[in-house]
Design an enzyme around this catalytic site. Structure first.
Site, short mmCIF file in Angstrom:
data_model
loop_
_atom_site.label_atom_id
_atom_site.label_comp_id
_atom_site.label_asym_id
_atom_site.label_seq_id
_atom_site.Cartn_x
_atom_site.Cartn_y
_atom_site.Cartn_z
N GLY A 19 0.79 -1.23 0.00
CA GLY A 19 0.00 0.00 0.00
C GLY A 19 0.82 1.28 0.00
O GLY A 19 1.82 1.42 -0.71
N ILE A 20 0.40 2.21 0.85
CA ILE A 20 1.00 3.55 0.90
C ILE A 20 2.49 3.46 1.27
O ILE A 20 3.33 4.13 0.67
CB ILE A 20 0.24 4.41 1.94
CG1 ILE A 20 -1.23 4.59 1.52
CG2 ILE A 20 0.91 5.76 2.13
CD1 ILE A 20 -2.15 5.15 2.61
N GLY A 21 2.79 2.61 2.25
CA GLY A 21 4.17 2.52 2.74
C GLY A 21 5.13 1.98 1.70
O GLY A 21 6.29 2.41 1.64
N SER A 143 -5.30 9.35 10.30
CA SER A 143 -6.45 9.29 9.40
C SER A 143 -7.51 10.26 9.87
O SER A 143 -7.75 10.41 11.07
CB SER A 143 -7.05 7.88 9.37
OG SER A 143 -8.25 7.90 8.61
N TYR A 168 -10.80 1.19 14.86
CA TYR A 168 -9.77 1.76 13.98
C TYR A 168 -9.72 3.29 14.14
O TYR A 168 -8.64 3.87 14.31
CB TYR A 168 -10.08 1.38 12.52
CG TYR A 168 -9.16 2.04 11.52
CD1 TYR A 168 -7.85 1.59 11.34
CD2 TYR A 168 -9.60 3.12 10.74
CE1 TYR A 168 -7.01 2.20 10.42
CE2 TYR A 168 -8.76 3.72 9.82
CZ TYR A 168 -7.48 3.27 9.66
OH TYR A 168 -6.64 3.88 8.76
N1 LIG Z 1 -6.04 3.21 2.88
C1 LIG Z 1 -6.64 4.28 3.41
O1 LIG Z 1 -7.70 4.75 2.95
C2 LIG Z 1 -6.01 4.99 4.59
C3 LIG Z 1 -6.59 6.21 5.01
C4 LIG Z 1 -6.03 6.87 6.09
C5 LIG Z 1 -4.93 6.33 6.74
N2 LIG Z 1 -4.41 5.14 6.31
C6 LIG Z 1 -3.26 4.59 7.04
O2 LIG Z 1 -2.18 4.41 6.14
C7 LIG Z 1 -1.30 3.42 6.67
C8 LIG Z 1 -0.93 2.42 5.58
O3 LIG Z 1 -2.10 1.68 5.26
P1 LIG Z 1 -2.43 1.17 3.79
O4 LIG Z 1 -3.74 1.77 3.42
O5 LIG Z 1 -1.28 1.33 2.88
O6 LIG Z 1 -2.74 -0.38 4.11
P2 LIG Z 1 -1.95 -1.73 3.76
O7 LIG Z 1 -1.74 -1.85 2.31
O8 LIG Z 1 -2.73 -2.80 4.45
O9 LIG Z 1 -0.56 -1.54 4.49
C9 LIG Z 1 -0.45 -1.71 5.88
C10 LIG Z 1 0.98 -1.98 6.24
O10 LIG Z 1 1.04 -2.16 7.67
C11 LIG Z 1 1.75 -3.36 7.94
N3 LIG Z 1 1.24 -4.00 9.15
C12 LIG Z 1 -0.05 -4.27 9.46
N4 LIG Z 1 -0.12 -4.91 10.64
C13 LIG Z 1 1.16 -5.05 11.07
C14 LIG Z 1 1.75 -5.65 12.21
N5 LIG Z 1 1.01 -6.26 13.15
N6 LIG Z 1 3.09 -5.61 12.34
C15 LIG Z 1 3.85 -5.04 11.39
N7 LIG Z 1 3.36 -4.46 10.28
C16 LIG Z 1 2.03 -4.48 10.13
C17 LIG Z 1 1.52 -4.23 6.72
O11 LIG Z 1 2.59 -5.14 6.61
P3 LIG Z 1 2.42 -6.71 6.30
O12 LIG Z 1 0.96 -7.01 6.14
O13 LIG Z 1 3.24 -6.95 5.09
O14 LIG Z 1 3.02 -7.32 7.52
C18 LIG Z 1 1.53 -3.23 5.60
O15 LIG Z 1 2.86 -2.98 5.18
C19 LIG Z 1 -2.02 2.80 7.86
O16 LIG Z 1 -1.53 3.36 9.05
C20 LIG Z 1 -3.46 3.21 7.65
O17 LIG Z 1 -4.18 3.28 8.86
C21 LIG Z 1 -4.91 4.46 5.25
#
Ligand SMILES: NC(=O)c1ccc[n+]([C@@H]2O[C@H](COP(=O)([O-])OP(=O)(O)OC[C@H]3O[C@@H](n4cnc5c(N)ncnc54)[C@H](OP(=O)(O)O)[C@@H]3O)[C@@H](O)[C@H]2O)c1
Length: 292
Positions: A19-21, A143, A168
């Site tokens: 995702g974003i990271g 968020s 969340y």
């Molecule tokens: N998508 C949105 O609309 C949105 C909106 C606002 C904020 N955000 C925030 O943006 C950030 C990135 O989210 P994303 O949307 O890119 O989702 P994502 O694709 O699910 O990415 C989440 C990342 O967090 C890691 N992660 C999750 N649980 C973990 C754990 N227990 N230990 C270590 N790493 C863990 C995952 O790594 P692995 O699964 O590879 O371990 C993955 O790299 C998050 O903080 C999310 O809350 C997202």
């Protein structure tokens, strides 16, 4: 452990495997940074390190850690200390949302543990290294959905009632309150800033994979509506800006939306509530609240 290049900035980025990271890690490495990506899955970690190897001037290294438990966070901090001689930016981007209330091995509600307590504890464990690397930054991916939440300080474990989206949103409110409190507590002359950012709504990431069916459907439908949502590239750019933009080396304690400091929900801005959350968080992770 392998020696890493130290002539460029070292950025620790949790949640850099998808995702974003993942895109943020690539961008930061393309800019010359040494990026220490943290995630749970070795294959996804190897994939992000390999994918970024060819076309960047920086480097991506993978560190495996499940941030759900205190011991894993402490082990990660020790591994990072061993691997790098400084940390210029610590980016807390890992996040999850889970359908049913789940407890970690430490007996802590999972969403709170990963989205709020892990950033709290990892920052605690690495703060001296950040200060020694100053100017340095703590960046938190928050968020705007936090506006839907209340902290419920008397039930941080959500034992009375659990709803995935509410949990969340509450975890994101907590992590914003943490960032603002941290910024206030860091001495002015320490040279360490702390800011958080709303990356936008990004329906295409894996964030909602464990969410309830109704949430997944709502996200999928929302993603089909033109003009709703942000691309993962734009969202990653918003996170990276807090790491690279000179402005956020000077500004501290900001909640950033669309590139500009914005007012978070009133609970996150309330010093009394923030102080209580700080102490409760220290208690849950087992550290002295009198830091940094
Ligand atoms: N998508 C949105 O609309 C949105 C909106 C606002 C904020 N955000 C925030 O943006 C950030 C990135 O989210 P994303 O949307 O890119 O989702 P994502 O694709 O699910 O990415 C989440 C990342 O967090 C890691 N992660 C999750 N649980 C973990 C754990 N227990 N230990 C270590 N790493 C863990 C995952 O790594 P692995 O699964 O590879 O371990 C993955 O790299 C998050 O903080 C999310 O809350 C997202």
């Amino acid at each position: 452990m392998t020696e890493h290049a130290t002539d460029d900035r070292v950025v620790v980025l949790t949640g850099g495997t998808s995702g974003i990271g993942r895109v943020a890690a690539r961008n930061l490495a393309a800019g010359g940074a040494t990026v220490a990506v943290v995630g749970r899955d070795r294959e996804r970690g190897a994939d992000v390190a390999d994918a970024d190897a060819g076309d960047t001037s920086g480097e991506v290294w993978f560190h495996r850690a499940d941030l759900a438990t205190k011991s894993a966070v402490r082990d990660l901090a020790a591994e990072l200390r061993d691997a790098y001689d400084r940390i210029d930016a610590l980016v807390h981007n890992a996040g999850l949302s889970v359908d049913a209330r789940t407890e970690t091995a430490d007996g802590i509600e999972l969403t709170l543990a990963v989205n709020h307590l892990a950033p709290y504890l990892l920052t605690h464990e690495l703060f001296d290294m950040l200060a020694a690397s100053a100017p340095a930054r703590v960046v938190v991916t928050a968020s705007d959905v936090h506006r839907r939440a209340t902290l419920a300080l008397d039930d941080l474990q959500l034992t009375r009632e659990y709803d995935a989206l509410a949990a969340y949103a509450r975890s994101k409110l907590a992590t914003i309150a943490f960032t603002l409190e941290l910024a206030d507590r860091i001495p002015d002359d320490a040279g360490v800033t702390a800011n958080c950012v709303h990356p936008g709504f990004v329906p295409s990431t894996g964030l909602f994979r464990d969410a309830p069916l109704r949430t997944r459907l709502a996200v999928r439908v929302a993603g089909l509506i033109p003009g709703v949502g942000t691309t993962v590239e734009d969202a990653a750019g918003r996170v990276c800006r807090l790491v690279t933009d000179e402005r956020f080396g000077e500004t501290t304690g900001a909640y950033v939306v669309d590139g500009e400091p914005a007012s978070p929900a009133s609970e996150a801005a309330d010093p009394g509530i923030r102080a209580r959350l700080w102490t409760a968080s220290a208690d849950l992770v087992g550290v002295d609240p009198d830091w940094p």
